[in-house]
Design an enzyme around this catalytic site. Structure first.
Site, PDB file in Angstrom:
ATOM      1  N   GLU A 218      -6.202   7.706  -0.183  1.00  6.71           N
ATOM      2  CA  GLU A 218      -4.978   7.592  -0.994  1.00  6.71           C
ATOM      3  C   GLU A 218      -5.436   7.527  -2.564  1.00  6.71           C
ATOM      4  OE1 GLU A 218      -0.764   4.601  -1.662  1.00  6.71           O
ATOM      5  OE2 GLU A 218      -1.339   4.778  -0.246  1.00  6.71           O
TER       6      GLU A 218
ATOM      7  N   ARG B 196       3.041  10.736   0.601  1.00  5.20           N
ATOM      8  CA  ARG B 196       1.459  10.560   0.102  1.00  5.20           C
ATOM      9  C   ARG B 196       1.931  11.659  -0.469  1.00  5.20           C
ATOM     10  NH1 ARG B 196       4.067   6.877   0.407  1.00  5.20           N
ATOM     11  NH2 ARG B 196       3.231   4.754   0.462  1.00  5.20           N
TER      12      ARG B 196
ATOM     13  N   SER C 220      -3.493   0.132  -2.354  1.00  2.00           N
ATOM     14  CA  SER C 220      -3.954   0.653  -1.246  1.00  2.00           C
ATOM     15  C   SER C 220      -5.098   2.023  -0.887  1.00  2.00           C
ATOM     16  CB  SER C 220      -2.925   1.021  -0.165  1.00  2.00           C
ATOM     17  OG  SER C 220      -2.026   0.264   0.051  1.00  2.00           O
TER      18      SER C 220
END
Length: 331
Positions: free
Chosen positions: A323, A158, A227
């Site tokens: 995230e 990420r 998410s």
């Protein structure tokens, strides 16, 4: 080029918190981008599926919406040049329908192609880095497009150079992808392991979509940004200590003897699955997803984030990192 004044942030983020955006400029081509000269570097925004405005935003916001795709098939390899404004899932569907392997595990991830390299999107054992060969980046200082090879993108979990040293320095205008005709299914994740080795990319994509739809809310129905937290990556010693106490913790081996553990499992273990704080809460079917039930506020979201982080830290000595991109004009 179109400049929109005094916009409601709920139209530009799938989490739909109320905020005012002073100026949103939509640019449809590289030529228009070269003519665009704000006084300070703008905030870059795609489809808003990974961005949440916590405050009003007085600065310039830029959406680069050019969406052409160039297909270059060469025997058993397909080279794709996709402009940043393309919808990611539509691109996945188009390649899978033609029988190309590479993007099928990344189906139904919301957002635009331009946003994909920033956090190196990934799902079910596959990351963008696996098939990305370059990223074209328009630099504000030089006013030119620079091509970054996959290695120069410095992709991580990420993460990428566009999220770190190049953040605010320009805008991604296109992404180059390399796909294969040769069968290369990634079926190790639960929910895909029932598929036969000779399955098609369409069968993998359909299975991925079924999994996602079974546990993830549709942002158009229930406001969310997917998410919310990264799955933490632990050192070998940290992981062994955790495994000794909690043998059932879902985990995935990583390079250098590290282990990724499921953030959703950690959140569930501290009793927050389905927990609701005002109009913001953990989705009952997938605690890793925070949702806005309709009247959520930035303060409620901040408090919910803090509750999750502190609860997991206290029980497991692991600090969860968001995230999602949290946008605060005052930071």
């Amino acid at each position: 080029m179109q400049q929109l004044l005094a916009q409601d942030a709920r139209h530009y983020s799938t989490f739909r918190l109320p905020a005012n955006l002073a100026r949103v400029t939509e640019v449809e081509s590289l030529e228009m981008l070269q003519a665009y000269q704000p006084s300070t570097p703008p905030l870059i925004l795609g489809e808003g599926s990974n961005s949440i405005f916590l405050t009003d935003w007085q600065g310039d916001i830029l959406r680069y919406v050019a969406a052409n795709v160039i297909w270059q098939p060469e025997d058993d390899v397909l080279l794709l040049h996709a402009e940043a404004g393309c919808n990611w899932h539509q691109l996945v569907q188009s390649t899978v329908s033609e029988g190309w392997w590479g993007l099928e595990n990344l189906a139904l991830i919301p957002g635009s192609v331009g946003a994909a390299p920033v956090q190196n999107i990934g799902a079910y054992g596959v990351e963008l880095a696996d098939c990305c060969i370059y990223v074209d980046f328009f630099d504000w200082h030089s006013r030119k497009v620079q091509r970054f090879t996959s290695e120069q993108c410095n992709f991580g979990y990420r993460d990428s150079v566009f999220k770190t040293s190049l953040s605010g320095q320009g805008v991604i205008v296109a992404v180059g992808l390399k796909l294969q005709r040769k069968s290369q299914p990634h079926l190790s994740y639960k929910g895909l392991d029932h598929l036969p080795p000779d399955c098609s990319p369409a069968e993998v994509m359909e299975a991925v979509i079924a999994i996602r739809q079974s546990k993830l809310p549709d942002p158009s129905v229930l406001a969310n940004c997917g998410s919310f937290f990264k799955n933490p990556i632990l050192s070998f010693s940290q992981f062994k200590h955790l495994l000794n106490e909690y043998p059932s913790v879902p985990n995935y081996p990583q390079p250098n003897q590290n282990y990724k553990v499921a953030a959703a499992w950690l959140i569930e273990q501290v009793g927050l699955k389905g927990y609701r704080h005002g109009e913001v809460g953990c989705y009952p079917l997938q605690p890793l997803v925070l949702v806005n039930y309709g009247g959520g506020t930035a303060e409620q979201l901040r408090e919910m984030i803090a509750l999750i982080q502190q609860s997991v830290l206290k029980k497991f000595a692991i600090m969860l990192e968001p995230e999602v991109r949290l946008l605060n004009q005052h930071d």
